[in-house]
Design a protein around this motif. Structure first.
Motif, PDB file in Angstrom:
ATOM      1  N   GLY A 165       0.809  -1.212   0.000  1.00  0.00           N
ATOM      2  CA  GLY A 165       0.000   0.000   0.000  1.00  0.00           C
ATOM      3  C   GLY A 165       0.842   1.263   0.000  1.00  0.00           C
ATOM      4  O   GLY A 165       2.046   1.237   0.272  1.00  0.00           O
ATOM      5  N   GLU A 166       0.184   2.390  -0.287  1.00  0.00           N
ATOM      6  CA  GLU A 166       0.885   3.674  -0.359  1.00  0.00           C
ATOM      7  C   GLU A 166       1.183   4.196   1.048  1.00  0.00           C
ATOM      8  O   GLU A 166       0.305   4.191   1.921  1.00  0.00           O
ATOM      9  N   LEU A 167       2.412   4.638   1.261  1.00  0.00           N
ATOM     10  CA  LEU A 167       2.815   5.193   2.555  1.00  0.00           C
ATOM     11  C   LEU A 167       2.442   6.667   2.641  1.00  0.00           C
ATOM     12  O   LEU A 167       2.378   7.373   1.631  1.00  0.00           O
ATOM     13  N   HIS A 168       2.186   7.155   3.859  1.00  0.00           N
ATOM     14  CA  HIS A 168       1.917   8.577   4.063  1.00  0.00           C
ATOM     15  C   HIS A 168       2.908   9.144   5.081  1.00  0.00           C
ATOM     16  O   HIS A 168       3.478   8.422   5.897  1.00  0.00           O
ATOM     17  N   VAL A 169       3.126  10.448   5.036  1.00  0.00           N
ATOM     18  CA  VAL A 169       4.111  11.121   5.893  1.00  0.00           C
ATOM     19  C   VAL A 169       3.579  11.223   7.316  1.00  0.00           C
ATOM     20  O   VAL A 169       2.447  11.669   7.540  1.00  0.00           O
ATOM     21  N   ILE A 170       4.379  10.799   8.281  1.00  0.00           N
ATOM     22  CA  ILE A 170       3.996  10.915   9.698  1.00  0.00           C
ATOM     23  C   ILE A 170       4.947  11.830  10.467  1.00  0.00           C
ATOM     24  O   ILE A 170       4.761  12.062  11.653  1.00  0.00           O
ATOM     25  N   GLY A 171       5.934  12.352   9.800  1.00  0.00           N
ATOM     26  CA  GLY A 171       6.903  13.236  10.444  1.00  0.00           C
ATOM     27  C   GLY A 171       8.181  13.287   9.618  1.00  0.00           C
ATOM     28  O   GLY A 171       8.257  12.696   8.533  1.00  0.00           O
ATOM     29  N   GLU A 172       9.155  14.005  10.105  1.00  0.00           N
ATOM     30  CA  GLU A 172      10.415  14.086   9.384  1.00  0.00           C
ATOM     31  C   GLU A 172      11.526  14.523  10.331  1.00  0.00           C
ATOM     32  O   GLU A 172      11.264  15.120  11.381  1.00  0.00           O
ATOM     33  N   ASP A 173      12.732  14.206   9.975  1.00  0.00           N
ATOM     34  CA  ASP A 173      13.916  14.685  10.681  1.00  0.00           C
ATOM     35  C   ASP A 173      14.545  15.785   9.847  1.00  0.00           C
ATOM     36  O   ASP A 173      14.681  15.657   8.624  1.00  0.00           O
ATOM     37  N   THR A 174      14.919  16.870  10.510  1.00  0.00           N
ATOM     38  CA  THR A 174      15.505  18.023   9.817  1.00  0.00           C
ATOM     39  C   THR A 174      16.864  18.342  10.420  1.00  0.00           C
ATOM     40  O   THR A 174      17.020  18.350  11.649  1.00  0.00           O
ATOM     41  N   SER A 175      17.830  18.588   9.597  1.00  0.00           N
ATOM     42  CA  SER A 175      19.151  18.999  10.062  1.00  0.00           C
ATOM     43  C   SER A 175      19.635  20.160   9.207  1.00  0.00           C
ATOM     44  O   SER A 175      19.219  20.323   8.058  1.00  0.00           O
ATOM     45  N   LYS A 176      20.481  20.975   9.788  1.00  0.00           N
ATOM     46  CA  LYS A 176      21.056  22.119   9.084  1.00  0.00           C
ATOM     47  C   LYS A 176      22.565  21.960   9.007  1.00  0.00           C
ATOM     48  O   LYS A 176      23.209  21.618   9.999  1.00  0.00           O
ATOM     49  N   ARG A 177      23.113  22.226   7.843  1.00  0.00           N
ATOM     50  CA  ARG A 177      24.558  22.210   7.656  1.00  0.00           C
ATOM     51  C   ARG A 177      24.958  23.484   6.919  1.00  0.00           C
ATOM     52  O   ARG A 177      24.237  23.955   6.038  1.00  0.00           O
ATOM     53  N   LEU A 178      26.082  24.022   7.314  1.00  0.00           N
ATOM     54  CA  LEU A 178      26.565  25.258   6.713  1.00  0.00           C
ATOM     55  C   LEU A 178      27.360  24.936   5.452  1.00  0.00           C
ATOM     56  O   LEU A 178      28.287  24.137   5.478  1.00  0.00           O
ATOM     57  N   ASP A 179      26.982  25.556   4.350  1.00  0.00           N
ATOM     58  CA  ASP A 179      27.623  25.324   3.064  1.00  0.00           C
ATOM     59  C   ASP A 179      28.158  26.650   2.530  1.00  0.00           C
ATOM     60  O   ASP A 179      27.749  27.726   2.979  1.00  0.00           O
ATOM     61  N   LYS A 180      29.078  26.579   1.604  1.00  0.00           N
ATOM     62  CA  LYS A 180      29.631  27.785   0.994  1.00  0.00           C
ATOM     63  C   LYS A 180      29.767  27.566  -0.503  1.00  0.00           C
ATOM     64  O   LYS A 180      30.303  26.553  -0.952  1.00  0.00           O
ATOM     65  N   VAL A 181      29.267  28.537  -1.276  1.00  0.00           N
ATOM     66  CA  VAL A 181      29.423  28.501  -2.725  1.00  0.00           C
ATOM     67  C   VAL A 181      30.709  29.236  -3.077  1.00  0.00           C
ATOM     68  O   VAL A 181      30.833  30.424  -2.787  1.00  0.00           O
ATOM     69  N   PRO A 182      31.684  28.568  -3.652  1.00  0.00           N
ATOM     70  CA  PRO A 182      32.957  29.236  -3.961  1.00  0.00           C
ATOM     71  C   PRO A 182      32.754  30.423  -4.899  1.00  0.00           C
ATOM     72  O   PRO A 182      31.833  30.443  -5.729  1.00  0.00           O
ATOM     73  N   ALA A 183      33.600  31.430  -4.720  1.00  0.00           N
ATOM     74  CA  ALA A 183      33.521  32.605  -5.588  1.00  0.00           C
ATOM     75  C   ALA A 183      33.762  32.193  -7.032  1.00  0.00           C
ATOM     76  O   ALA A 183      34.593  31.338  -7.328  1.00  0.00           O
ATOM     77  N   LYS A 184      33.013  32.815  -7.934  1.00  0.00           N
ATOM     78  CA  LYS A 184      33.184  32.516  -9.348  1.00  0.00           C
ATOM     79  C   LYS A 184      33.309  33.811 -10.128  1.00  0.00           C
ATOM     80  O   LYS A 184      32.718  34.836  -9.773  1.00  0.00           O
ATOM     81  N   VAL A 185      34.113  33.753 -11.156  1.00  0.00           N
ATOM     82  CA  VAL A 185      34.306  34.910 -12.029  1.00  0.00           C
ATOM     83  C   VAL A 185      33.401  34.722 -13.242  1.00  0.00           C
ATOM     84  O   VAL A 185      33.409  33.656 -13.869  1.00  0.00           O
ATOM     85  N   ARG A 186      32.608  35.713 -13.554  1.00  0.00           N
ATOM     86  CA  ARG A 186      31.694  35.629 -14.682  1.00  0.00           C
ATOM     87  C   ARG A 186      31.779  36.891 -15.518  1.00  0.00           C
ATOM     88  O   ARG A 186      32.340  37.906 -15.084  1.00  0.00           O
ATOM     89  N   VAL A 187      31.207  36.835 -16.694  1.00  0.00           N
ATOM     90  CA  VAL A 187      31.171  37.980 -17.605  1.00  0.00           C
ATOM     91  C   VAL A 187      29.725  38.414 -17.767  1.00  0.00           C
ATOM     92  O   VAL A 187      28.854  37.592 -18.082  1.00  0.00           O
ATOM     93  N   ILE A 188      29.439  39.669 -17.520  1.00  0.00           N
ATOM     94  CA  ILE A 188      28.108  40.230 -17.729  1.00  0.00           C
ATOM     95  C   ILE A 188      28.096  40.944 -19.074  1.00  0.00           C
ATOM     96  O   ILE A 188      28.856  41.907 -19.285  1.00  0.00           O
ATOM     97  N   VAL A 189      27.289  40.467 -19.989  1.00  0.00           N
ATOM     98  CA  VAL A 189      27.166  41.054 -21.317  1.00  0.00           C
ATOM     99  C   VAL A 189      25.982  42.002 -21.312  1.00  0.00           C
ATOM    100  O   VAL A 189      24.841  41.588 -21.060  1.00  0.00           O
ATOM    101  N   THR A 190      26.229  43.260 -21.563  1.00  0.00           N
ATOM    102  CA  THR A 190      25.171  44.271 -21.598  1.00  0.00           C
ATOM    103  C   THR A 190      24.840  44.597 -23.052  1.00  0.00           C
ATOM    104  O   THR A 190      25.708  45.038 -23.813  1.00  0.00           O
TER     105      THR A 190
END
Length: 577
Positions: A165-190
């Motif tokens: 049978g189909e399962l239904h949600v009865i709760g959840e576990d939540t965790s937080k982790r700190l992430d970092k997006v590395p700096a990136k060099v990009r070109v903006i075309v105007t």
């Protein structure tokens, strides 16, 4: 020198009980039993039971030996930490290291200790579980101000393994982790499309209608590559994060972008030209304050004609009214009349003479908190144009005089002086943040008797010691500056020391250490100007990069000079709310 609080778990204590072989290993506030051996005077008569007992004792002994070996390794690391601290404080002058060098050495030792702990956790599930609980308990969860990205991990199948049978949600576990997006060099075309009218083209009226095209946006570097955000990043990396331009050039090269150091220097110079009016306004705002701190620090400057560097100076004036409840409220208005937001401004001068201090503080007539440098005394002269300033001296500098004698050992007078001055600082810790009236009342009640007893004690000891000794110099320093040292007792808005401005100079020292010297006098002046604004951002809890990007963008788009107040870092805080 103030040592950092050690939260690395390097404090250890090994305690053994005389009644049992229980060993307890305690690091900081976390403790756990590592091994327990019950000792009995009776032995079993059965050979098998005796053999089992012997094997158990051997296993316990092996575990204790393994624990001892771990403690030996940990103890060696702690001894290395202690050796670094002793060398920093008590070593020969040529061998002593600075606070920054000590911090770097401790970082490496702490990293080594963490590596060993991680390896132990991998080999011991119980240690791994304990470490996991400890990290969760000490983790700071106040990350709501950051962008959040949710990742939902679903089971491979949502069908019940029993009935399908189909399962239904009865709760959840939540965790937080700190992430970092590395700096990136990009070109903006105007792209700016050009539009023309087909009807006018057919009738020949296009010369009247013309071609319609949106105007090009203003640029900080006309005809150059960088956006204002790119220039802001270079400026903040150099002056707030102490990353010299040649290193930034190397970082860009890793992204496949070749930008010479000289080009980066041109970008910083262009930003300095735009930000100069804000620095001038900052100095004017500070000199209108009733109270300021002032100090100076070396600034090596390249002297091409001599083939070496010459010694210039960066002079700093600072304001911080928060210790007595001043500053700005949540709406950006002063909490008390005469108070203002925390700020610091640096100015370059080719020397350390009193004329440079007089020029910097021209127009200021309030209370100036400084060390005992003689150049400041000229500002208190009755003949000073605009009137004399009132000097309040620094108890931290006086304490330093005795500490230098104390660390040499066998110095009872220096030890007693430090103990008496410590009583004053204990009282200051209690009244920090209180209103000026309460600070003054408590100082009159508790600090004044200590200060009044200290002066005759100084005079009595000075009369009985050699005038050329280091200790005599320290006592004479205090007596020669006594009126200014006592000034904090009469005004709750005056601090006990000038550490406010000394703390603001640390950033300059780091930049100086990494960059070695300024290229010329104008470069040093630009360094002082930009550092003033970025350090003021930090004092007001403003992200220097966000502020610099926003301000440069507004300035190149012709921000009106009449609204310059709105560009200051403390106004940026109010506008964000």
């Amino acid at each position: 020198m103030m040592l950092r609080h050690d939260d690395s778990g390097s404090q250890s204590l090994l305690r053994a009980s005389t009644e049992s072989s229980t060993l307890w290993l305690i690091f900081g506030k976390t403790h756990r039993p590592t091994m327990e051996v019950e000792v009995s005077d009776t032995l079993p008569d059965d050979a098998d039971a005796l053999r089992a007992l012997l094997l158990a004792e051997r296993a316990n002994y092996a575990a204790i030996v393994a624990e001892r070996d771990k403690l030996i390794i940990r103890n060696a690391r702690l001894e290395a930490i202690n050796a670094e601290i002793r060398r920093a404080l008590f070593g020969r002058k040529s061998e002593r290291i600075t606070e920054d060098q000590l911090a770097l050495a401790l970082e490496e030792l702490e990293t080594s200790l963490a590596k060993a702990e991680a390896e132990e956790e991998k080999a011991d599930p119980a240690l791994k579980a304990a470490g996991k609980r400890k990290r969760r308990a000490s983790r700071d969860e106040s990350l709501d101000h950051l962008p959040h990205e949710e990742v939902v991990i679903e089971p491979e199948s949502k069908a019940c393994p029993c009935c399908g049978g189909e399962l239904h949600v009865i709760g959840e576990d939540t965790s937080k982790r700190l992430d970092k997006v590395p700096a990136k060099v990009r070109v903006i075309v105007t792209r700016r499309p050009k539009y023309a009218c087909r009807s006018c083209e057919k009738t020949g009226a296009d010369t009247v209608a013309g071609v319609i095209q949106a105007p090009a946006p203003a640029r900080l570097i006309e005809g150059g590559l960088p956006t204002e955000a790119m220039v802001a990043d270079v400026v903040v990396s150099k002056h707030a994060d102490h990353l010299p331009l040649y290193r930034q050039s190397q970082i860009l090269a890793r992204h496949g972008v070749k930008i010479e150091r000289s080009t980066l220097a041109q970008w910083v110079g262009a930003a300095a030209a735009e930000l100069q009016p804000l620095h001038d306004h900052l100095i004017d705002q500070l000199k209108a304050s009733p109270r300021l701190f002032c100090d100076e620090t070396r600034c090596p400057v390249l002297d091409p004609g001599a083939g070496k560097t010459k010694t210039g100076y960066l002079w700093a004036i600072a304001r911080d009214d928060r210790p007595w409840g001043g500053g700005l409220d949540a709406t950006g208005h002063p909490r008390h009349p005469g108070s203002g937001p925390p700020a610091v401004a640096y100015s370059y001068a080719p020397g350390r003479g009193g004329e440079h201090a007089a020029r910097l503080l021209d127009g200021f007539n309030g209370i100036l908190q400084v060390d005992g440098y003689a150049a400041y005394k000229k500002l208190a002269a009755p003949t000073r144009p605009g009137g004399p300033v009132t000097l309040a001296y620094c108890w931290s500098h006086l304490r330093r005089q005795f500490y230098e004698v104390y660390v040499g050992g066998n110095a009872p007078i220096a030890t007693e002086a430090l103990a008496r001055i410590k009583l004053l600082y204990d009282i200051e810790a209690e009244v920090r943040g209180s209103p000026p009236e309460l600070r003054r009342a408590l100082r009159q009640q508790r600090s004044k008797p200590i200060v009044e007893a200290l002066k005759p004690w100084f005079e009595d000891n000075l009369a009985r010691m050699s005038k050329g000794s280091k200790l005599a110099e320290g006592i004479a320093y205090g007596l020669n500056h006594w009126d200014g040292l006592c000034r904090f007792l009469e005004d709750g808005c005056i601090e006990i020391d000038s550490n406010t401005v000394e703390r603001s100079i640390r950033g300059l020292a780091l930049t100086r250490k990494n960059a070695l010297f300024a290229g010329h006098d104008r470069g040093a002046a630009g360094w002082a100007m930009i550092a003033s604004l970025l350090e003021t951002c930090k004092l007001n809890s403003v992200d220097p990069l966000a502020w610099t990007t926003d301000v440069l963008t507004k300035l190149v788009n012709r921000w009106p000079a009449s609204r310059i107040d709105e560009l200051m870092p403390w106004a940026y805080v109010a506008n964000r709310r």
